[in-house]
Design a protein around this motif. Structure first.
Motif, PDB file in Angstrom:
ATOM      1  N   THR A  58       0.807  -1.216   0.000  1.00 16.88           N
ATOM      2  CA  THR A  58       0.000   0.000   0.000  1.00 16.88           C
ATOM      3  C   THR A  58       0.839   1.264   0.000  1.00 16.88           C
ATOM      4  N   SER A  59       1.836   1.344   0.875  1.00 16.58           N
ATOM      5  CA  SER A  59       2.602   2.591   1.015  1.00 16.58           C
ATOM      6  C   SER A  59       3.379   2.915  -0.253  1.00 16.58           C
ATOM      7  N   ARG A  60       4.026   1.931  -0.841  1.00 18.37           N
ATOM      8  CA  ARG A  60       4.771   2.192  -2.082  1.00 18.37           C
ATOM      9  C   ARG A  60       3.837   2.598  -3.205  1.00 18.37           C
ATOM     10  N   ALA A  61       2.685   1.938  -3.296  1.00 18.93           N
ATOM     11  CA  ALA A  61       1.720   2.265  -4.339  1.00 18.93           C
ATOM     12  C   ALA A  61       1.227   3.697  -4.192  1.00 18.93           C
ATOM     13  N   LYS A  62       0.957   4.129  -2.961  1.00 20.44           N
ATOM     14  CA  LYS A  62       0.473   5.498  -2.733  1.00 20.44           C
ATOM     15  C   LYS A  62       1.545   6.524  -3.071  1.00 20.44           C
ATOM     16  N   ARG A  63       2.784   6.282  -2.615  1.00 18.72           N
ATOM     17  CA  ARG A  63       3.853   7.230  -2.897  1.00 18.72           C
ATOM     18  C   ARG A  63       4.172   7.268  -4.389  1.00 18.72           C
ATOM     19  N   MET A  64       4.036   6.113  -5.044  1.00 19.30           N
ATOM     20  CA  MET A  64       4.268   6.081  -6.490  1.00 19.30           C
ATOM     21  C   MET A  64       3.214   6.885  -7.218  1.00 19.30           C
ATOM     22  N   TYR A  65       1.971   6.783  -6.750  1.00 21.02           N
ATOM     23  CA  TYR A  65       0.865   7.511  -7.367  1.00 21.02           C
ATOM     24  C   TYR A  65       1.067   9.014  -7.227  1.00 21.02           C
TER      25      TYR A  65
END
Length: 234
Positions: free
Chosen positions: A225-232
């Motif tokens: 979740t955290s990587r996906a959010k920061r990537m977004y």
């Protein structure tokens, strides 16, 4: 009269019972928001296009180990659109439940079981936007007739463990939180001449493009979740 030793033993037993109760999962964590993983995996990844083929279909045999370990497997061959370079084999194995009995099997154990020798292995990082790399493993597996370069990573709940020991620790941490987490193994590989250079950079570039090509809301199933959010946001 109860001796001190008996009290210590009894106390240890109660502590073990208490720890067992604390580690008994009470809820599930799944980062797969869709009913199936397959439709979320893009057929166009950077300069590669998925081939219409049944070559990498992974049969699900009811009751088999793979059937119990993985809820779904996605396997596909991607070819360079300009025909320059080797085809890449992608395998994604998703398990809805990770426990002591059911857990992701790493290539370091699977390939030798199939008769491969592991000649090279090292840690690497896959660069994603927002400067949040994915911890991955690169290795080369060989037989007398085949040389295969591999780059892969695993996700267990919100953790991305790179070793079997890290995987056990991640499972323990999720259990401490009363959670049974899902897990996924993402593996890309290609065949090359035995005397040629390793193609880890090509595989890493493909996997990075794979994550970027997924719908933003669904990337968490592969990278957390955290990587996906920061990537977004990046």
């Amino acid at each position: 009269m109860i001796e001190r030793r008996d009290l210590l033993i009894g106390g240890a037993c109660f502590a073990a019972v208490g720890l067992g109760a604390a580690l008994r999962p009470s809820r599930r964590l799944s980062l797969l928001s869709a009913a199936k993983l397959g439709p979320l995996i893009p057929r166009r990844v950077g300069r590669w296009q998925a081939r219409n083929t049944a070559e990498l279909i992974v049969p699900q045999i009811p009751g088999s180990l793979a059937d119990r370990l993985y809820s779904e497997t996605v396997a596909q061959i991607y070819e360079p659109i300009d025909r320059a370079g080797p085809a890449i084999m992608l395998l994604i194995a998703y398990g809805a439940t990770q426990s002591d009995l059911l857990q992701l099997h790493r290539p370091e154990s699977c390939y030798p079981a199939l008769g491969f020798a592991l000649e090279e292995r090292h840690f690497t990082n896959l660069s994603l936007p927002a400067d949040d790399p994915v911890p991955a493993v690169a290795l080369t597996a060989t037989t007398s007739t085949r040389t295969e370069d591999i780059v892969y990573w695993t996700r267990l709940g919100e953790y991305l463990p790179r070793t079997a020991a890290e995987q056990r620790l991640a499972r323990f941490r999720t259990a401490l939180n009363g959670v049974v987490a899902d897990g996924v193994l993402v593996r890309a590989s290609l065949l090359r001449n035995r005397d040629g250079p390793a193609q880890f950079k090509v595989l890493a570039g493909f996997l990075t493009d794979l994550v970027k090509a997924m719908p933003a809301a669904d990337r968490k199933v592969l990278v957390g979740t955290s990587r996906a959010k920061r990537m977004y946001k990046g």
